[in-house]
Design an enzyme around this catalytic site. Sequence first.
Site, PDB file in Angstrom:
ATOM      1  N   ILE A  16     -47.485   9.767 -35.984  1.00  0.00           N
ATOM      2  CA  ILE A  16     -46.243   9.099 -36.356  1.00  0.00           C
ATOM      3  C   ILE A  16     -45.271  10.146 -36.889  1.00  0.00           C
ATOM      4  CG2 ILE A  16     -45.167   7.336 -37.811  1.00  0.00           C
ATOM      5  CD1 ILE A  16     -47.881   5.897 -37.866  1.00  0.00           C
TER       6      ILE A  16
ATOM      7  N   SER B  86     -42.677  12.039 -38.950  1.00  0.00           N
ATOM      8  CA  SER B  86     -42.664  11.920 -40.409  1.00  0.00           C
ATOM      9  C   SER B  86     -41.386  11.304 -40.979  1.00  0.00           C
ATOM     10  CB  SER B  86     -42.927  13.281 -41.047  1.00  0.00           C
ATOM     11  OG  SER B  86     -41.959  14.222 -40.655  1.00  0.00           O
ATOM     12  N   LYS B  87     -40.218  11.614 -40.408  1.00  0.00           N
ATOM     13  CA  LYS B  87     -39.013  11.000 -40.971  1.00  0.00           C
ATOM     14  C   LYS B  87     -38.974   9.505 -40.677  1.00  0.00           C
ATOM     15  CE  LYS B  87     -34.034  11.182 -41.475  1.00  0.00           C
ATOM     16  NZ  LYS B  87     -32.746  11.833 -41.109  1.00  0.00           N
TER      17      LYS B  87
ATOM     18  N   CYS C 250     -41.623  22.974 -37.768  1.00  0.00           N
ATOM     19  CA  CYS C 250     -41.543  21.619 -37.224  1.00  0.00           C
ATOM     20  C   CYS C 250     -40.915  21.661 -35.828  1.00  0.00           C
ATOM     21  CB  CYS C 250     -40.713  20.751 -38.151  1.00  0.00           C
ATOM     22  SG  CYS C 250     -40.369  19.101 -37.507  1.00  0.00           S
TER      23      CYS C 250
ATOM     24  N   ASP D 138     -43.061  24.506 -42.277  1.00  0.00           N
ATOM     25  CA  ASP D 138     -44.130  23.696 -42.866  1.00  0.00           C
ATOM     26  C   ASP D 138     -45.118  24.658 -43.525  1.00  0.00           C
ATOM     27  OD1 ASP D 138     -43.176  21.191 -41.911  1.00  0.00           O
ATOM     28  OD2 ASP D 138     -44.040  21.608 -39.945  1.00  0.00           O
TER      29      ASP D 138
ATOM     30  N   HIS E 286     -48.301  19.381 -37.699  1.00  0.00           N
ATOM     31  CA  HIS E 286     -49.438  19.741 -38.553  1.00  0.00           C
ATOM     32  C   HIS E 286     -50.771  19.490 -37.851  1.00  0.00           C
ATOM     33  CE1 HIS E 286     -46.054  18.898 -41.197  1.00  0.00           C
ATOM     34  NE2 HIS E 286     -46.692  19.306 -42.270  1.00  0.00           N
ATOM     35  N   GLU E 287     -50.888  18.295 -37.282  1.00  0.00           N
ATOM     36  CA  GLU E 287     -52.150  17.893 -36.663  1.00  0.00           C
ATOM     37  C   GLU E 287     -52.538  18.844 -35.527  1.00  0.00           C
ATOM     38  OE1 GLU E 287     -49.794  14.139 -37.883  1.00  0.00           O
ATOM     39  OE2 GLU E 287     -49.387  16.108 -37.000  1.00  0.00           O
TER      40      GLU E 287
ATOM     41  N   ARG F 158     -43.010  17.157 -47.818  1.00  0.00           N
ATOM     42  CA  ARG F 158     -41.595  17.228 -47.441  1.00  0.00           C
ATOM     43  C   ARG F 158     -41.101  15.801 -47.275  1.00  0.00           C
ATOM     44  NH1 ARG F 158     -39.210  19.100 -42.628  1.00  0.00           N
ATOM     45  NH2 ARG F 158     -41.161  19.769 -41.707  1.00  0.00           N
ATOM     46  N   GLY F 159     -39.966  15.481 -47.915  1.00  0.00           N
ATOM     47  CA  GLY F 159     -39.445  14.124 -47.839  1.00  0.00           C
ATOM     48  C   GLY F 159     -40.351  13.094 -48.498  1.00  0.00           C
TER      49      GLY F 159
END
Length: 270
Positions: A79, A81-82, A178, A185, A217-218, A246-247
């Site tokens: 998913i 992230s934002k 990112c 990141d 990341h994954e 982040r966020g």
Amino acid sequence: MGFLPLGQKTEYVSEYDPGLLFPIPRVDKWKDMGIESERLPFHGEDIWNAYELSWLNKKGKPIVATAEFRLPCHSPNIIESKSFKLYLNSLNQMRYEDQFEVQELLEKDLSAAAGADVTVIIRDVEAMEALVVLTPDYCIDDLDVEINEYHPNADLLMVVEGEQVEERLVSHLLKSNCPVTNQPDWGSVFIDYRGSKIDHAGLLKYVASFREHTDFHEQCVERIFIDIMTQCKPESLIVYARYVRRGGLDINPYRSSTPIVLGNDRLTRQ
């Protein structure tokens, strides 16, 4: 990939909207790494932590909490992230009976977006303090090495012939970018393995080689896992990354050669 909300001007949404969640298929990156989705060479989860979760109780009083989300690594989608953040914000002015109603709602919506069952744990703010831990085990970052490669190079990984070990190594020098915003990141990566001893200097150079790499990341964790398994052939392996938030969100994937469930202890930099 379709329209991504990240990088675009967005309006604050305070009314519940699960349509804000933006799933991204894992299969395309798996194909790039030679991974067959029908036969994944690892087990694991993506552990997300949200530090800015809020809603209203039935009397309109704001409730603040933190939440832990666990997405299985075999889920068809990650998913973005934002979109995750915007979705959580859409609960801010909604009224719910209690945290269990919120938990049930989150599990339903996130499972639908990920394509597999997502588990959610909601905690009050004080409960998160118990999760903070100091960095354990041996850190390889103090090794005096010369580094001049900043894109992943599996050839940097090698073993020390004739030496069998079981050890857990950590480096805080993991950094990637990112793929949506190109923002950095930052993370710490744990390498827990049994087998021929991995050359520590080579491993440090390899971790640093992600510095200009662009991936989620994954996918960084999966690449590290695959490269170590291929180059060093350990009998068992766990790769676990703890990323800086982040966020209001942090993402902490782990991949293992055997089915395990890891805890969610935070590092001090998180």
